[in-house]
Design an enzyme around this catalytic site. Sequence first.
Site, PDB file in Angstrom:
ATOM      1  N   ASP A 502       0.874  -1.189   0.000  1.00 18.11           N
ATOM      2  CA  ASP A 502       0.000   0.000   0.000  1.00 18.11           C
ATOM      3  C   ASP A 502       0.903   1.230   0.000  1.00 18.11           C
ATOM      4  O   ASP A 502       1.839   1.317   0.800  1.00 18.11           O
ATOM      5  CB  ASP A 502      -0.898  -0.006   1.241  1.00 18.11           C
ATOM      6  CG  ASP A 502      -1.946   1.095   1.210  1.00 18.11           C
ATOM      7  OD1 ASP A 502      -3.148   0.767   1.020  1.00 18.11           O
ATOM      8  OD2 ASP A 502      -1.565   2.277   1.352  1.00 18.11           O
ATOM      9  N   ASP A 545      -4.500   2.308  -4.244  1.00 20.70           N
ATOM     10  CA  ASP A 545      -3.042   2.279  -4.157  1.00 20.70           C
ATOM     11  C   ASP A 545      -2.561   0.967  -3.572  1.00 20.70           C
ATOM     12  O   ASP A 545      -1.481   0.880  -3.024  1.00 20.70           O
ATOM     13  CB  ASP A 545      -2.529   3.478  -3.329  1.00 20.70           C
ATOM     14  CG  ASP A 545      -3.077   3.466  -1.899  1.00 20.70           C
ATOM     15  OD1 ASP A 545      -4.044   2.664  -1.643  1.00 20.70           O
ATOM     16  OD2 ASP A 545      -2.586   4.199  -1.049  1.00 20.70           O
TER      17      ASP A 545
HETATM   18  N1  LIG Z   1      -4.894   9.179  -8.464  1.00 18.57           N
HETATM   19  C1  LIG Z   1      -5.614   8.100  -8.087  1.00 18.57           C
HETATM   20  N2  LIG Z   1      -5.962   7.996  -6.789  1.00 18.57           N
HETATM   21  C2  LIG Z   1      -6.631   6.895  -6.361  1.00 18.57           C
HETATM   22  C3  LIG Z   1      -7.007   5.890  -7.267  1.00 18.57           C
HETATM   23  N3  LIG Z   1      -7.679   4.933  -6.577  1.00 18.57           N
HETATM   24  C4  LIG Z   1      -7.724   5.333  -5.272  1.00 18.57           C
HETATM   25  N4  LIG Z   1      -7.101   6.531  -5.136  1.00 18.57           N
HETATM   26  C5  LIG Z   1      -6.933   7.310  -3.956  1.00 18.57           C
HETATM   27  O1  LIG Z   1      -5.930   6.660  -3.183  1.00 18.57           O
HETATM   28  C6  LIG Z   1      -6.102   7.098  -1.835  1.00 18.57           C
HETATM   29  C7  LIG Z   1      -5.932   5.926  -0.929  1.00 18.57           C
HETATM   30  O2  LIG Z   1      -5.737   6.442   0.396  1.00 18.57           O
HETATM   31  P1  LIG Z   1      -5.577   5.485   1.623  1.00 18.57           P
HETATM   32  O3  LIG Z   1      -4.832   4.240   1.239  1.00 18.57           O
HETATM   33  O4  LIG Z   1      -6.921   5.344   2.230  1.00 18.57           O
HETATM   34  O5  LIG Z   1      -4.716   6.331   2.515  1.00 18.57           O
HETATM   35  P2  LIG Z   1      -3.236   6.831   2.302  1.00 18.57           P
HETATM   36  O6  LIG Z   1      -3.357   8.276   1.986  1.00 18.57           O
HETATM   37  O7  LIG Z   1      -2.505   6.011   1.266  1.00 18.57           O
HETATM   38  O8  LIG Z   1      -2.667   6.601   3.700  1.00 18.57           O
HETATM   39  P3  LIG Z   1      -2.123   5.285   4.325  1.00 18.57           P
HETATM   40  O9  LIG Z   1      -2.614   4.140   3.438  1.00 18.57           O
HETATM   41  O10 LIG Z   1      -2.658   5.206   5.629  1.00 18.57           O
HETATM   42  O11 LIG Z   1      -0.640   5.442   4.209  1.00 18.57           O
HETATM   43  C8  LIG Z   1      -7.493   7.721  -1.755  1.00 18.57           C
HETATM   44  O12 LIG Z   1      -7.393   9.139  -1.589  1.00 18.57           O
HETATM   45  C9  LIG Z   1      -8.128   7.400  -3.102  1.00 18.57           C
HETATM   46  O13 LIG Z   1      -8.982   8.471  -3.529  1.00 18.57           O
HETATM   47  C10 LIG Z   1      -6.627   6.043  -8.624  1.00 18.57           C
HETATM   48  O14 LIG Z   1      -6.898   5.212  -9.461  1.00 18.57           O
HETATM   49  N5  LIG Z   1      -5.943   7.187  -8.973  1.00 18.57           N
END
Ligand SMILES: Nc1nc2c(ncn2[C@@H]2O[C@H](COP(=O)(O)OP(=O)(O)OP(=O)(O)O)[C@@H](O)[C@H]2O)c(=O)[nH]1
Length: 627
Positions: A502, A545
């Site tokens: 992640d 992610d």
């Molecule tokens: N640019 C982009 N963002 C994405 C995509 N899919 C998910 N996200 C974003 O990825 C982020 C995932 O955040 P989290 O994993 O919840 O939190 P984090 O900010 O990574 O924090 P931690 O996992 O706690 O380190 C969210 O803000 C989603 O909106 C994508 O396909 N493209």
Amino acid sequence: AEDAAEAQQQRAQQVARDVAGLVGVTYVFQRERDELSTSEWKRWLANIVRDLEGASSLGESAAELELLNDAAARLPVLFERALQTAAVPVSDFERRRRDQAFELLLGDTQAMADAAFRWSRNAGDARSLAEDVHERITMASIACFSLLLAVLAVVGVRRVLRPLARLTEVTEALERGEQVPLFGSTAQDELGTLKRRFDAMTIALRRRTDELREAEQRMRKITDNIPVVVSHFDRNVRADFGNLAVERVLRRPVSELMGLSFREIRGDAMWEIAKPHIDAVLQGQPQEFESFVTRDGETLYFVQRYVPDVDADGEVQGFYSVSFDITERRQAEALLAESEKRLRDIADNLPVMISYIDKDQRLLFLNETFTKWTGLDHRSTVGKTVAEAIPAPLYEQRREALARALAGERVEFDLESTSLGVNRFLHNLYLPDIAPDGSIRGLYALSTDVTEHRRLERQLAELARTDALTGLPNRYSFDEQLTAIIKRAQRAQTLTALLFLDIDRFKLINDSHGHGVGDEVLRDFARRLLALVRGTDFVGRLAGDEFVVVLEALGAPVEAEIVAGKIIDAINRPFATSAGELSVGTSIGIAIHPGDELDGEALLGRADQALYLAKDAGRNQYRLHAP
Ligand SMILES: Nc1nc2c(ncn2[C@@H]2O[C@H](COP(=O)(O)OP(=O)(O)OP(=O)(O)O)[C@@H](O)[C@H]2O)c(=O)[nH]1
């Protein structure tokens, strides 16, 4: 006196000629027994009667009549013979009897002729005497009319001549098929006998006529009620019988046609067609051919049979013509041919390979598309078995399905085959052709080209398993793969590691630089993962992610930790994005599959727990799930 002698001698010669003629005709009559010789025979007999009548005008009696008495006395016997010969022979015995009777008749007639010749010779002698002795001329002239006078002497002029003329008349009437009265004589003299003989002949003839009429009526009743045109032609190809169907077909009453020649009835064109067949049937050879009748602009078609009409002696007396109307059959055939052509046109223009295969696996039909796709054309292929027609490997692909369909099963199957250098995915449908009695006659084979369909299907399947942003396998694909990987691991008893990754604080990247930059990071992240692992290892993006890496056939769990460390190092190198260089970190949870019965979901759960620990411990590090 000399003139009179001359005239008498001429008459005598006339009688002699007539009797000779009668003898000659009798020979013909015996040989032919046809209408012509019969009437000729009667004509000569009538001539003699006429001669006798001429002679009777002398009204004198003479001494030299002995010669002719004999001949006159033979007349009743002659009729008796005629009666016998008129009987239709039904057995060899009767035929022999008839032939004997003819010989006797001939002998009798010969005797009469001999008498007449002698008599004419006597007349010639008389002529030379006439020059000397007048009385003797009279005597000689009387001798010249001896034939008549013999009769006169025996039965009297009127008594014999009238009945003889009457006999001739009656015979002619009989010949025309008319009913004639019987003489009914009870006289005990020769004329009475003659009349009774003749009556017997008339009765026999009447009976035969009645029998014939009954037989004809029976035949008419039968033939009128069958849907077949029946007619009979005599030896001279003149019609003498026709059933009711003749009227229906020719639109003319049968009675009008009787006695007409074939050509008069059917016209020149039909005569030309039928003539060789008529010649042949009159030679005793049955014939069959097709003919037609055109009336009011419509054409009727017939199958024509000619059957020779052979009498007891094996002689052809004419022929029967039997015609079967095949107009409807012809029309039905034409309609069938038309509908077959329509079906073939449809079949040929369908983009489907269609064939019919019989129970012995012989190809009986194939359409244009079949030819286009395989190069096998209808003409050279029909009749061959499938095994003979197509290459052995292609036959092998279809062998089992053919056998199943020919056992009555509807078989659908797909196969890939190459013909004429083109590779095709074919969807095949084999439909058994089941007869009304339940037996299998063969099968219809329909093959559709599903190559394009297959390509799209594959594309869709691939799309469904691929993450559009990074090109990595997606969650759906990961689930499929993980099951297979675990199975392999269990079989091989090897170690498998699942790394759950992640990106750290990815939300922040999105929030600070925009979603587009976030996407750039995700794509680069994927590339870096792929670069680090072996080609056989699995790398996928689960969501957002979150990524996974599956490492197979590990020597020890520590190898997974080494890979995780390398990944963190690689990710920590700056990411070049449109918003400038960014530094990215990732946390990794590791779960080791020990080669036992642990399933994919549980393994992922363990990796997730380890990931949580890594995040909790400050991120950008890996944690191994404690076994
Ligand atoms: N640019 C982009 N963002 C994405 C995509 N899919 C998910 N996200 C974003 O990825 C982020 C995932 O955040 P989290 O994993 O919840 O939190 P984090 O900010 O990574 O924090 P931690 O996992 O706690 O380190 C969210 O803000 C989603 O909106 C994508 O396909 N493209």
